[in-house]
Design a protein around this motif. Structure first.
Motif, PDB file in Angstrom:
ATOM      1  N   ASP A 101      -4.745  20.256  12.470  1.00 36.71           N
ATOM      2  CA  ASP A 101      -3.702  19.914  13.442  1.00 36.71           C
ATOM      3  C   ASP A 101      -3.924  18.573  14.129  1.00 36.71           C
ATOM      4  O   ASP A 101      -3.055  18.107  14.871  1.00 36.71           O
ATOM      5  CB  ASP A 101      -3.626  21.001  14.534  1.00 36.71           C
ATOM      6  CG  ASP A 101      -3.285  22.369  13.973  1.00 36.71           C
ATOM      7  OD1 ASP A 101      -2.333  22.448  13.184  1.00 36.71           O
ATOM      8  OD2 ASP A 101      -3.970  23.345  14.323  1.00 36.71           O
ATOM      9  N   ALA A 102      -5.091  17.977  13.927  1.00 38.29           N
ATOM     10  CA  ALA A 102      -5.467  16.798  14.707  1.00 38.29           C
ATOM     11  C   ALA A 102      -4.473  15.648  14.549  1.00 38.29           C
ATOM     12  O   ALA A 102      -4.030  15.041  15.545  1.00 38.29           O
ATOM     13  CB  ALA A 102      -6.869  16.349  14.333  1.00 38.29           C
ATOM     14  N   ASP A 103      -4.102  15.316  13.316  1.00 37.11           N
ATOM     15  CA  ASP A 103      -3.180  14.197  13.094  1.00 37.11           C
ATOM     16  C   ASP A 103      -1.808  14.497  13.685  1.00 37.11           C
ATOM     17  O   ASP A 103      -1.172  13.629  14.292  1.00 37.11           O
ATOM     18  CB  ASP A 103      -3.052  13.894  11.596  1.00 37.11           C
ATOM     19  CG  ASP A 103      -4.315  13.269  11.017  1.00 37.11           C
ATOM     20  OD1 ASP A 103      -5.160  12.800  11.798  1.00 37.11           O
ATOM     21  OD2 ASP A 103      -4.464  13.280   9.772  1.00 37.11           O
ATOM     22  N   PHE A 104      -1.347  15.743  13.503  1.00 35.52           N
ATOM     23  CA  PHE A 104      -0.041  16.142  14.036  1.00 35.52           C
ATOM     24  C   PHE A 104      -0.021  16.025  15.558  1.00 35.52           C
ATOM     25  O   PHE A 104       0.914  15.463  16.141  1.00 35.52           O
ATOM     26  CB  PHE A 104       0.288  17.567  13.608  1.00 35.52           C
ATOM     27  CG  PHE A 104       1.496  18.147  14.296  1.00 35.52           C
ATOM     28  CD1 PHE A 104       2.777  17.813  13.888  1.00 35.52           C
ATOM     29  CD2 PHE A 104       1.348  19.000  15.381  1.00 35.52           C
ATOM     30  CE1 PHE A 104       3.892  18.329  14.542  1.00 35.52           C
ATOM     31  CE2 PHE A 104       2.450  19.526  16.043  1.00 35.52           C
ATOM     32  CZ  PHE A 104       3.722  19.182  15.616  1.00 35.52           C
ATOM     33  N   VAL A 105      -1.057  16.546  16.211  1.00 38.94           N
ATOM     34  CA  VAL A 105      -1.108  16.505  17.679  1.00 38.94           C
ATOM     35  C   VAL A 105      -1.209  15.059  18.170  1.00 38.94           C
ATOM     36  O   VAL A 105      -0.557  14.683  19.140  1.00 38.94           O
ATOM     37  CB  VAL A 105      -2.279  17.348  18.212  1.00 38.94           C
ATOM     38  CG1 VAL A 105      -2.474  17.129  19.713  1.00 38.94           C
ATOM     39  CG2 VAL A 105      -2.047  18.830  17.924  1.00 38.94           C
ATOM     40  N   ALA A 106      -2.033  14.265  17.506  1.00 34.39           N
ATOM     41  CA  ALA A 106      -2.184  12.858  17.913  1.00 34.39           C
ATOM     42  C   ALA A 106      -0.837  12.123  17.854  1.00 34.39           C
ATOM     43  O   ALA A 106      -0.504  11.342  18.748  1.00 34.39           O
ATOM     44  CB  ALA A 106      -3.204  12.172  17.010  1.00 34.39           C
ATOM     45  N   GLU A 107      -0.076  12.384  16.799  1.00 34.69           N
ATOM     46  CA  GLU A 107       1.244  11.758  16.669  1.00 34.69           C
ATOM     47  C   GLU A 107       2.217  12.328  17.694  1.00 34.69           C
ATOM     48  O   GLU A 107       2.983  11.595  18.344  1.00 34.69           O
ATOM     49  CB  GLU A 107       1.784  11.972  15.250  1.00 34.69           C
ATOM     50  CG  GLU A 107       3.114  11.293  15.015  1.00 34.69           C
ATOM     51  CD  GLU A 107       3.629  11.464  13.577  1.00 34.69           C
ATOM     52  OE1 GLU A 107       4.773  11.078  13.322  1.00 34.69           O
ATOM     53  OE2 GLU A 107       2.856  11.976  12.731  1.00 34.69           O
ATOM     54  N   TYR A 108       2.169  13.643  17.872  1.00 31.31           N
ATOM     55  CA  TYR A 108       3.083  14.331  18.801  1.00 31.31           C
ATOM     56  C   TYR A 108       2.885  13.843  20.237  1.00 31.31           C
ATOM     57  O   TYR A 108       3.846  13.647  20.988  1.00 31.31           O
ATOM     58  CB  TYR A 108       2.846  15.836  18.719  1.00 31.31           C
ATOM     59  CG  TYR A 108       3.860  16.700  19.411  1.00 31.31           C
ATOM     60  CD1 TYR A 108       4.977  17.180  18.741  1.00 31.31           C
ATOM     61  CD2 TYR A 108       3.703  17.057  20.754  1.00 31.31           C
ATOM     62  CE1 TYR A 108       5.918  17.990  19.391  1.00 31.31           C
ATOM     63  CE2 TYR A 108       4.623  17.863  21.395  1.00 31.31           C
ATOM     64  CZ  TYR A 108       5.737  18.312  20.714  1.00 31.31           C
ATOM     65  OH  TYR A 108       6.655  19.117  21.360  1.00 31.31           O
TER      66      TYR A 108
END
Length: 399
Positions: free
Chosen positions: A389-396
């Motif tokens: 989830d790290a990339d998704f959360v960072a973008e979000y």
């Protein structure tokens, strides 16, 4: 006398009025064969020893219990402990039942193991187990989840499984289940459908619960050794419900332990964008069993939503439905904003990046801690890590 929860389900696969086999007669015969094989094989010392050895030497069990000191200090009130299922090989609790199902499939002479996945943790765990056992693996995953959970998609491909993108419907978990089940029906004699949670027709809710019960068995022993008593509260996220039932089962007859399952409130319970099945659902049939589910007036499943791909399922395990009805477990919900806040706080205060699914349980524990005195304790099942989830959360969050 306390209810002997370990004796459930009954011989027809029911937990009270939930569960069963809402399937065609020809498929019922296959499910009964799986149940018979499971009951015979899983009780043998050879099977149990092989699984125990794999849990210890391959998965890395027992997973530890960690006192989240800085998170506790921030919130004030009750002490928060984490059962670290995120430290398992493959990064979540899913490997516990995937090893058991893959071993059973091989014993039964099946040629291919099929499954659905939402967040990808079940898919990675099953692909891992099948690579280890030496059996073909095929995973169906919604197109939206494939884009969202790219790290797990890459892992599944490296592990050698066939990944099938699902473009029907909402292109998420429910549709992946439909797609995988359609493929399974092509040859149920030679294929094995390794369901990824405590859902589906009997015997899968029982089998997955039994394999996952190692979480609660360990946690009960560990907490007693660490604190000299049982935790006052348990909490775990609930989508299909496998990690939660894994933790809860060992404590169900401990009446002093309060148990709370945490669903996904998504963008709010007053919107259609949530997956709060036990909170707002009603009884109906879904994917071969009776459960609470989110459905329209015609009884068809409604689209559901959660920021956590592993929680956006319109139904829930039948044992959870029963536990809600008898009020042994309380079911609450946490929205996306609260989930993300818990995700970031646990990451920055304890150096532990949780899965978005698990962050729902952490978020509820954070709220609960503030309401309780310091001598109380809360044990959270940290069911998975947040690499996926790290990339998704960072973008979000525009980090």
């Amino acid at each position: 006398m306390p209810v002997k929860f370990q004796q459930m389900p009954d011989s027809d696969g029911y937990f009270g009025e939930y569960g069963g086999q809402i399937i065609p007669p020809e498929l019922k015969a296959i499910m009964d064969e799986i149940n018979e094989a499971y009951e015979q094989v899983s009780k043998t010392e050879a099977f149990q020893k092989e699984l125990r050895d794999l849990y210890a030497d391959y998965v890395g069990r027992p997973s530890p219990i960690f006192f989240a000191r800085r998170l506790t200090e921030l919130q004030g009130g009750a002490r928060i402990f984490l059962k670290r299922e995120d430290l398992n090989h493959t990064g979540a609790h899913k490997i516990n039942h995937c090893l058991g199902e893959a071993l059973l499939a091989k014993h039964m002479g099946k040629t291919k193991v099929l499954a659905e996945t939402g967040a990808g943790q079940h898919g990675v765990a099953l692909a891992t187990a099948c690579a280890l056992i030496g059996i073909e693996c095929e995973i169906h995953m919604g197109e939206i989840d494939i884009k969202k959970e790219h790290p797990n998609v890459t892992k599944m491909k490296i592990l050698g499984c066939k990944l099938v993108p699902v473009t029907r419907g909402t292109k998420t978990l429910k549709d992946a289940v439909d797609s995988a089940f359609d493929e399974y029906l092509r040859d149920p004699v030679n294929f094995f459908y390794a369901i990824g949670s405590v859902v589906g027709p009997h015997p899968f809710p029982k089998m997955v619960r039994d394999f996952q019960s190692i979480v609660g068995i360990e946690a009960r022993q560990q907490f007693l050794a660490k604190e000299g008593c049982l935790p006052d509260y348990l909490t775990a996220c609930v989508g299909g419900g496998s990690n939660a039932i894994g933790l809860f089962t060992a404590f169900l007859n401990d009446e002093a332990v309060k148990i709370i399952g945490v669903e996904a409130a998504g963008k709010g319970l007053d919107t259609p964008d949530h997956a709060a099945t036990l909170t707002l659902g009603s009884k109906g049939a879904l994917h071969g069993f009776e459960c609470y589910n989110l459905q329209d007036k015609e009884g068809l499943p409604l689209p559901v939503y959660s920021i956590a791909s592993g929680l956006d399922y319109p139904g829930v395990g039948p044992q959870h439905c029963y536990l809600k009805d008898i009020e042994r477990v309380r079911y609450e919900s946490v929205d996306d904003k609260e989930c993300l806040d818990a995700f970031m706080k646990l990451s920055r205060l304890e150096g532990i990046i949780p899965a978005l699914e698990s962050a729902h349980a952490v978020a509820y524990a954070m709220k609960l801690a503030k309401e309780l005195p310091e001598e109380k304790t809360i044990l959270v099942n940290l069911s998975g890590r947040g690499d996926k989830d790290a990339d998704f959360v960072a973008e979000y969050l525009s980090l």
